[in-house]
Design an enzyme around this catalytic site. Structure first.
Site, PDB file in Angstrom:
ATOM      1  N   HIS A   1     -12.197  -4.485  -4.303  1.00 26.03           N
ATOM      2  CA  HIS A   1     -11.109  -3.575  -4.669  1.00 26.03           C
ATOM      3  C   HIS A   1     -11.602  -2.429  -5.580  1.00 26.03           C
ATOM      4  O   HIS A   1     -11.737  -1.298  -5.156  1.00 26.03           O
ATOM      5  CB  HIS A   1     -10.010  -4.343  -5.420  1.00 26.03           C
ATOM      6  CG  HIS A   1      -9.333  -5.417  -4.631  1.00 26.03           C
ATOM      7  ND1 HIS A   1      -8.734  -5.217  -3.404  1.00 26.03           N
ATOM      8  CD2 HIS A   1      -9.129  -6.727  -4.922  1.00 26.03           C
ATOM      9  CE1 HIS A   1      -8.198  -6.347  -2.967  1.00 26.03           C
ATOM     10  NE2 HIS A   1      -8.419  -7.283  -3.863  1.00 26.03           N
TER      11      HIS A   1
HETATM   12  O1  RIB Z   1      -4.980  -5.909  -6.391  1.00 20.60           O
HETATM   13  C1  RIB Z   1      -6.292  -5.741  -6.857  1.00 20.60           C
HETATM   14  C2  RIB Z   1      -6.294  -5.175  -8.238  1.00 20.60           C
HETATM   15  O2  RIB Z   1      -5.652  -6.087  -9.113  1.00 20.60           O
HETATM   16  C3  RIB Z   1      -7.713  -4.988  -8.802  1.00 20.60           C
HETATM   17  O3  RIB Z   1      -7.721  -3.909  -9.686  1.00 20.60           O
HETATM   18  C4  RIB Z   1      -7.959  -6.269  -9.553  1.00 20.60           C
HETATM   19  O4  RIB Z   1      -8.854  -6.104 -10.659  1.00 20.60           O
HETATM   20  C5  RIB Z   1      -6.587  -6.571 -10.078  1.00 20.60           C
HETATM   21  O5  RIB Z   1      -6.417  -5.832 -11.266  1.00 20.60           O
END
Ligand code: RIB
Ligand code: CA
Length: 316
Positions: free
Chosen positions: A243
């Site tokens: 992500h």
């Molecule tokens: O949905 C993924 C996000 O949520 C990323 O930034 C992870 O670190 C959590 O914060």
């Protein structure tokens, strides 16, 4: 090389940590500061984790700031896949590095005002809930002129949510902040689940990263191994989506990504769909498209970029 001034706002968080470690060794980035926020973990932990990662990544030169300790209106929710301390089971020594005394929101507004004065707008990378940026915009709306682009990880457009049926964690954690940011005049590029689910960190990738990352390989390998969701049904393989690191990859190599432009609205009233990112793909709202939504990723070239970056630790 002409460097790019950036501020990284984050809630470490394992994938935040991988993103930070990658950014630390990117010559193109001039990291002005790291802002932390309540998100995956309470602020005390995200702040401590950010300090520890700057020490792991040999970048104690970068100032770290504590930001908002809770969302604008809603009670805090925290991440589910980052372990007890927010960095998996990796035990880091208590950080020697101290946070700056200035609040992250004030650092953001001061930095944007300096960027305006210098006519050098900065890029803001947001890897967690948007509470700090939204608060800064509420205090000093004019700072938007000091930000050339916000590149953020968040949302789910044609994908289902990862925390609720409809909503991705960062948007759900502070939907009111997201509403403020997406209603602002800022130029926004989003790396949503539609993009991050195309880049899955498999055990095979982890083994390769461990081989190339020199003196951080033990801790990096532990962080990456903990990130293995093993949700083959959703991701089609073992591993976890990269992500937050995709925000850094986009800033460094936007040519590896494909975007679609749309006006984006944030659901901040309905409990059923709280935090949902709603894209006006066909102009129904009559409002000007304000977001570049990343929907296509050259995953192989993104991994090649991260191998090149993280192999720079071999020389440390
Ligand atoms: O949905 C993924 C996000 O949520 C990323 O930034 C992870 O670190 C959590 O914060
Ligand atoms: Ca994050």
């Amino acid at each position: 090389m002409k460097t790019l001034p950036v501020i990284i706002d984050c809630d470490p968080g394992i994938d935040d940590a991988i993103a930070l470690l990658s950014a630390f060794v990117a010559p193109k980035l001039k990291i002005l500061g790291i802002c932390t926020v309540c998100g995956n973990q309470p602020l005390t932990n995200t702040l401590r984790n950010a300090l520890q990662i700057t020490e792991l990544g040999y970048r104690v030169d970068i100032p770290v700031f504590a930001g908002c300790h809770q969302p604008m209106l809603r009670a805090p929710i925290h991440g589910q896949f980052h372990g007890e301390n927010g960095l998996g089971n990796t035990a880091f020594p208590a950080p020697k590095k101290q946070p700056e005394s200035q609040h992250a929101v004030n650092f953001l507004t001061d930095s944007c005002e300096q960027a305006i004065a210098d006519n050098q707008p900065l890029t803001l990378c947001v890897l967690g809930p948007l509470t700090n940026l939204a608060t800064a915009l509420r205090i000093k709306p004019h700072i938007a002129a000091g930000i050339s682009r916000v590149v953020l990880m968040g949302g789910a457009y044609r994908e289902a949510g990862n925390r609720t049926m409809t909503s991705e964690f960062n948007m759900l954690a502070d939907p009111h902040a997201a509403h403020i940011v997406f209603s602002s005049p800022l130029h926004i590029t989003v790396l949503p689940l539609d993009a991050t689910h195309q880049v899955i960190l498999t055990p095979e990738h982890v083994a390769k990263f461990v081989k190339v990352s020199g003196r951080i390989s033990a801790q990096l390998g532990e962080l990456m191994a903990f990130w293995d969701r093993n949700d083959v049904r959703r991701y089609g393989s073992r591993g976890g989506p990269l992500h937050d690191p995709l925000v850094i990859a986009y800033v460094l190599a936007p040519e590896l990504f494909g975007t679609e432009k749309a006006r984006v609205f944030i659901e901040h009233n309905s409990e059923l769909c709280m935090g949902q990112t709603v894209a006006d793909w066909y102009g129904k709202s009559g409002e000007t498209p304000n977001v570049d939504i990343v929907t296509r990723v050259d995953a192989n070239k993104v991994f090649a970029l991260f191998y090149e970056l993280l192999s720079r630790y071999a020389g440390k």
